[in-house]
Scaffold this motif. Structure first.
Motif, PDB file in Angstrom:
ATOM      1  N   VAL B 258       0.818  -1.214   0.000  1.00  0.00           N
ATOM      2  CA  VAL B 258       0.000   0.000   0.000  1.00  0.00           C
ATOM      3  C   VAL B 258       0.849   1.260   0.000  1.00  0.00           C
ATOM      4  O   VAL B 258       0.473   2.286  -0.545  1.00  0.00           O
ATOM      5  CB  VAL B 258      -0.926   0.003   1.233  1.00  0.00           C
ATOM      6  CG1 VAL B 258      -1.992   1.055   1.058  1.00  0.00           C
ATOM      7  CG2 VAL B 258      -1.555  -1.352   1.405  1.00  0.00           C
ATOM      8  N   PHE B 259       2.023   1.164   0.619  1.00  0.00           N
ATOM      9  CA  PHE B 259       2.842   2.364   0.770  1.00  0.00           C
ATOM     10  C   PHE B 259       3.722   2.631  -0.438  1.00  0.00           C
ATOM     11  O   PHE B 259       4.499   3.562  -0.428  1.00  0.00           O
ATOM     12  CB  PHE B 259       3.720   2.241   2.021  1.00  0.00           C
ATOM     13  CG  PHE B 259       2.897   2.013   3.253  1.00  0.00           C
ATOM     14  CD1 PHE B 259       2.836   0.758   3.822  1.00  0.00           C
ATOM     15  CD2 PHE B 259       2.169   3.047   3.818  1.00  0.00           C
ATOM     16  CE1 PHE B 259       2.070   0.550   4.949  1.00  0.00           C
ATOM     17  CE2 PHE B 259       1.395   2.834   4.943  1.00  0.00           C
ATOM     18  CZ  PHE B 259       1.349   1.585   5.505  1.00  0.00           C
ATOM     19  N   GLY B 260       3.633   1.765  -1.411  1.00  0.00           N
ATOM     20  CA  GLY B 260       4.423   1.994  -2.612  1.00  0.00           C
ATOM     21  C   GLY B 260       5.739   1.259  -2.628  1.00  0.00           C
ATOM     22  O   GLY B 260       6.514   1.391  -3.564  1.00  0.00           O
ATOM     23  N   THR B 261       6.004   0.459  -1.605  1.00  0.00           N
ATOM     24  CA  THR B 261       7.255  -0.305  -1.591  1.00  0.00           C
ATOM     25  C   THR B 261       7.126  -1.479  -2.538  1.00  0.00           C
ATOM     26  O   THR B 261       6.099  -2.142  -2.595  1.00  0.00           O
ATOM     27  CB  THR B 261       7.522  -0.860  -0.184  1.00  0.00           C
ATOM     28  OG1 THR B 261       7.117   0.122   0.755  1.00  0.00           O
ATOM     29  CG2 THR B 261       8.983  -1.167  -0.008  1.00  0.00           C
ATOM     30  N   THR B 262       8.190  -1.701  -3.301  1.00  0.00           N
ATOM     31  CA  THR B 262       8.185  -2.835  -4.225  1.00  0.00           C
ATOM     32  C   THR B 262       8.870  -4.005  -3.575  1.00  0.00           C
ATOM     33  O   THR B 262       9.968  -3.870  -3.041  1.00  0.00           O
ATOM     34  CB  THR B 262       8.953  -2.467  -5.503  1.00  0.00           C
ATOM     35  OG1 THR B 262       8.531  -1.173  -5.918  1.00  0.00           O
ATOM     36  CG2 THR B 262       8.669  -3.467  -6.599  1.00  0.00           C
ATOM     37  N   TYR B 263       8.234  -5.157  -3.597  1.00  0.00           N
ATOM     38  CA  TYR B 263       8.825  -6.366  -3.046  1.00  0.00           C
ATOM     39  C   TYR B 263       9.156  -7.312  -4.177  1.00  0.00           C
ATOM     40  O   TYR B 263       8.377  -7.494  -5.091  1.00  0.00           O
ATOM     41  CB  TYR B 263       7.841  -7.053  -2.096  1.00  0.00           C
ATOM     42  CG  TYR B 263       7.609  -6.286  -0.837  1.00  0.00           C
ATOM     43  CD1 TYR B 263       6.488  -5.479  -0.700  1.00  0.00           C
ATOM     44  CD2 TYR B 263       8.518  -6.346   0.221  1.00  0.00           C
ATOM     45  CE1 TYR B 263       6.279  -4.770   0.451  1.00  0.00           C
ATOM     46  CE2 TYR B 263       8.316  -5.633   1.372  1.00  0.00           C
ATOM     47  CZ  TYR B 263       7.190  -4.844   1.476  1.00  0.00           C
ATOM     48  OH  TYR B 263       6.973  -4.125   2.607  1.00  0.00           O
ATOM     49  N   GLY B 264      10.315  -7.948  -4.060  1.00  0.00           N
ATOM     50  CA  GLY B 264      10.676  -8.954  -5.053  1.00  0.00           C
ATOM     51  C   GLY B 264      10.836 -10.285  -4.371  1.00  0.00           C
ATOM     52  O   GLY B 264      11.069 -10.378  -3.177  1.00  0.00           O
ATOM     53  N   ARG B 265      10.648 -11.340  -5.125  1.00  0.00           N
ATOM     54  CA  ARG B 265      10.749 -12.682  -4.562  1.00  0.00           C
ATOM     55  C   ARG B 265      11.825 -13.425  -5.306  1.00  0.00           C
ATOM     56  O   ARG B 265      11.815 -13.475  -6.530  1.00  0.00           O
ATOM     57  CB  ARG B 265       9.416 -13.367  -4.789  1.00  0.00           C
ATOM     58  CG  ARG B 265       9.206 -14.494  -3.883  1.00  0.00           C
ATOM     59  CD  ARG B 265       7.876 -15.083  -4.162  1.00  0.00           C
ATOM     60  NE  ARG B 265       7.293 -15.437  -2.893  1.00  0.00           N
ATOM     61  CZ  ARG B 265       6.027 -15.629  -2.670  1.00  0.00           C
ATOM     62  NH1 ARG B 265       5.186 -15.466  -3.627  1.00  0.00           N
ATOM     63  NH2 ARG B 265       5.609 -15.968  -1.484  1.00  0.00           N
TER      64      ARG B 265
END
Lengths: 358, 306
Positions: B258-265
């Motif tokens: 929601v905060f705009g942080t991008t997560y990668g896996r």
């Protein structure tokens, strides 16, 4: 002093005016909605209806002010987009537009993928995959890289072959060059035929008559509407048995198979009918003259002619007029009279009229 | 219509290119508009058509002759024109006592009429009447719609969609900021729609974003909505359907919160824990004597044969 104060006040007022003229701030109750891909802005604020009612230059000025405010907001948004200088340092400032968000209907329906050709189906079945081939091949004779096919191909022009071996088991008198030429012609013809067949199959699959749309479009004719109404009636839980009929619709329900199924008489029914049927049969079998059912005979004859014509035209393209046109073109070959005239040629055994046509 | 339905096999490369341009594609061409005069078109209506043609050049076709048809009764003639000239938008102008200065704006789907809205022209100011410099031909206009009725009323919503479709122009990936010269402003008030076109002048302001001044240019129309012929809901939905190929390919293993942080896996293979790099404790290191004793106990004795 008073003069100095007045001047100061005037200067301040003028500066305020200049500031307002140069400001880019716009006050709006509701935020506008932007679609920058389409350069579109939608203002949901209700415009001042009372002010706009009076015609004339006042209305124009009001509309212009409203337009100016909205345009200012839109342009501010556009100038906030990531921009770069196109064509080096001195070029114009160019902004990257996002994808248009507003959904608009398409011009034409999306393209349907063409059905696979016969070879493609076979290859998929067998698991054959395309081998990537190089475009140039090494020609040993010419000692250079030549094309695989085409102008100046590797291996020389096949039509100028100066040697043609007689294969084992072939007729020694046969002209081998002629055979090679004939085989090439046949290959080309077969290839072309297959290509046209694939095209026809794709075209048939693509433009198959679409099922009648079940919603009223306003462009449907009577038969289509009747068909659609029947489908709608039959789609109820009790398959349309208890649906009230429309005023002009037919009373009895039409048969589901469209009248194609054979109907059998009940076994123990009309004794008189059965008796008369058996007696007629005996009479026809016993009579010397052949009995003919003209309609049946004519139909059989016509069908035979069509089959012959189709067999003759198998390789060629169908004529534009179609079956009916071809049938009418040939002189005096339609109608019962000609069919009946042909009857004496065929020795039909008596009693065939009663039996089902083979 | 048999002649038009029959498949034409092209005999030249040029004909083939022509047919390929007209067949359905994933990414479609810019929609062309055809501007048609009805059997009894008067001067006002003709002028309107000419002005709109000037705005929409080169994506418009202006038919010179008058065509006696009534689009609301019979659409076959319009569909024939659309098929011949490959235009999916049309503007039909006519005039009679019952409907003076009539303008029918519409669009097609698959060469059949999708939506048609009839508008009456109450006032018209032409390009010629306003004497100032105009913007170059083919400028992509900015479109602004003002008025809450454009979202509330179904017919106005379709009209908005139609007007955007009509005046949008080609879809471009980037645009020159100094070239934003033309703006079309539609205001819906009191049952009337005011269409005004302005030329945009960018003035200096204190900051990077320029201040806008507008100068009236171009055709201005006062319209009132008359009849409509809107497509049914499912036909409209069918026309909106985009093929799957156009959807942007989703990048896997990337998520946003929601905060705009991008997560990668990142997917790793199973680790061999015996080869794990840990802190080396010199004191716990195996001494050579202990090591050989361990080895001797576990490994089988190799017999030496003489």
């Amino acid at each position: 002093m008073a003069a100095v104060r007045v001047e100061a006040v005037l200067a301040a007022a003028e500066e305020q005016e200049a500031e307002k003229r140069r400001s880019i701030a716009v006050e709006k109750e509701l935020e506008l909605e932007y679609d920058l891909g389409n350069l579109l802005a939608v203002d949901r604020n209700p415009p001042p209806a009372a002010a706009l009612r009076g015609a004339g230059p006042r209305r124009e000025a009001l509309l212009r002010a409203l337009a100016r405010d909205n345009t200012q907001l839109l342009v501010s948004r556009l100038w906030e987009l990531p921009a770069e200088r196109a064509g080096g340092a001195g070029g114009p400032l160019v902004a990257q537009l996002p994808e248009p968000a507003f959904r608009l209907p398409r011009e034409k329906p999306p393209p349907k993928p063409r059905p696979p050709t016969r070879w493609e189906q076979f290859a998929r079945l067998k698991g054959i995959r395309r081998k990537k081939k190089t475009s140039l091949v090494w020609d040993e004779q010419a000692k250079e890289w030549r094309r695989r096919w085409g102008y100046r191909r590797a291996g020389g022009d096949p039509s100028r072959a100066w040697l043609a071996e007689v294969p084992a088991g072939a007729d020694p008198e046969e002209d081998q060059f002629a055979r090679l030429r004939r085989e090439k012609r046949e290959r080309v013809a077969r290839n072309e035929l297959n290509r046209l067949r694939n095209l026809a199959r794709a075209h048939r699959a693509g433009s198959a008559v679409p099922a009648a749309p079940l919603h009223p479009t306003g462009h449907q004719d009577r038969d289509e509407l009747r068909r659609v109404a029947r489908v709608a009636r039959v789609s109820t839980a009790s398959l349309g048995r208890f649906q009230p009929r429309l005023p002009k619709e037919s009373a009895e329900p039409p048969s589901r198979s469209g009248g194609k199924k054979r109907r059998f008489e009940p076994l123990l029914g009309n004794l008189a009918a059965e008796r008369s049927r058996q007696l007629d049969l005996l009479r026809d079998m016993g009579s010397k003259k052949p009995v003919l059912d003209i309609t049946r005979a004519v139909n059989k004859q016509l069908r035979q002619e069509e089959a012959e014509a189709a067999a003759a035209n198998k390789g060629k393209k169908q004529s534009k007029r179609g079956k009916r046109g071809r049938r009418q073109q040939r002189p005096g070959r339609s109608g019962k009279k000609s069919g009946a005239r042909r009857q004496p040629q065929q020795q039909k055994p008596a009693g065939t009229g009663r039996r089902k046509k083979a | 219509m048999d002649a038009l339905d029959r498949v034409v096999k092209p005999k030249t490369k040029r004909a083939k290119r022509f047919l390929e341009k007209r067949e359905p594609k994933l990414n479609e061409n810019t929609k062309n508009a055809m501007l048609i005069k009805g059997g009894n078109a008067n001067l006002t209506v003709s002028e309107v058509l000419k002005d709109i043609y000037a705005v929409k050049k080169p994506f418009a076709v202006l038919y010179k002759r008058k065509n006696v048809t009534r689009p609301f009764e019979d659409q076959t003639s319009l569909e024939f024109f659309s098929k011949k000239s490959d235009c999916s938008l049309f503007l039909f102008g006519s005039h009679n006592k019952k409907r003076p200065n009539n303008l029918i704006i519409g669009r097609m789907f698959d060469y059949h009429v999708l939506d048609m809205i009839e508008l009456g022209i109450e006032k018209f100011v032409s390009l010629k009447d306003i004497k100032n410099s105009k913007c170059p031909e083919g400028t992509k206009p900015m479109l602004i719609f003002a008025g809450d009725v454009f979202d509330v009323n179904e017919e106005y919503r379709r009209l908005k969609s139609l007007l955007i479709d009509f005046f949008r122009g080609p879809t471009v990936p980037s645009i020159r900021l100094a070239g934003l010269e033309y703006v079309l402003h539609f205001t819906a008030v009191d049952g009337k729609i005011y269409m005004r076109s302005y030329k945009v002048l960018l003035k200096k302001s204190g900051c990077k974003i320029p201040r806008i001044e507008l100068e009236e240019m171009g055709p201005s129309l006062d319209l009132v909505m008359r009849r409509t012929h809107l497509a049914s809901d499912d036909l409209y939905k069918l026309s909106l359907k985009q093929p799957k190929g156009l959807k942007p390919k989703k990048k896997k293993n990337i998520s946003h919160d929601v905060f705009g942080t991008t997560y990668g896996r990142i997917h790793m293979q199973k680790q061999d824990l015996s080869k794990l790099q840990t802190r080396k404790m010199k004191g716990l290191k195996k001494r050579p004597a202990e090591k050989s004793a361990e080895d001797g106990g576990t490994a089988p004795k190799k017999s030496k044969s003489a």
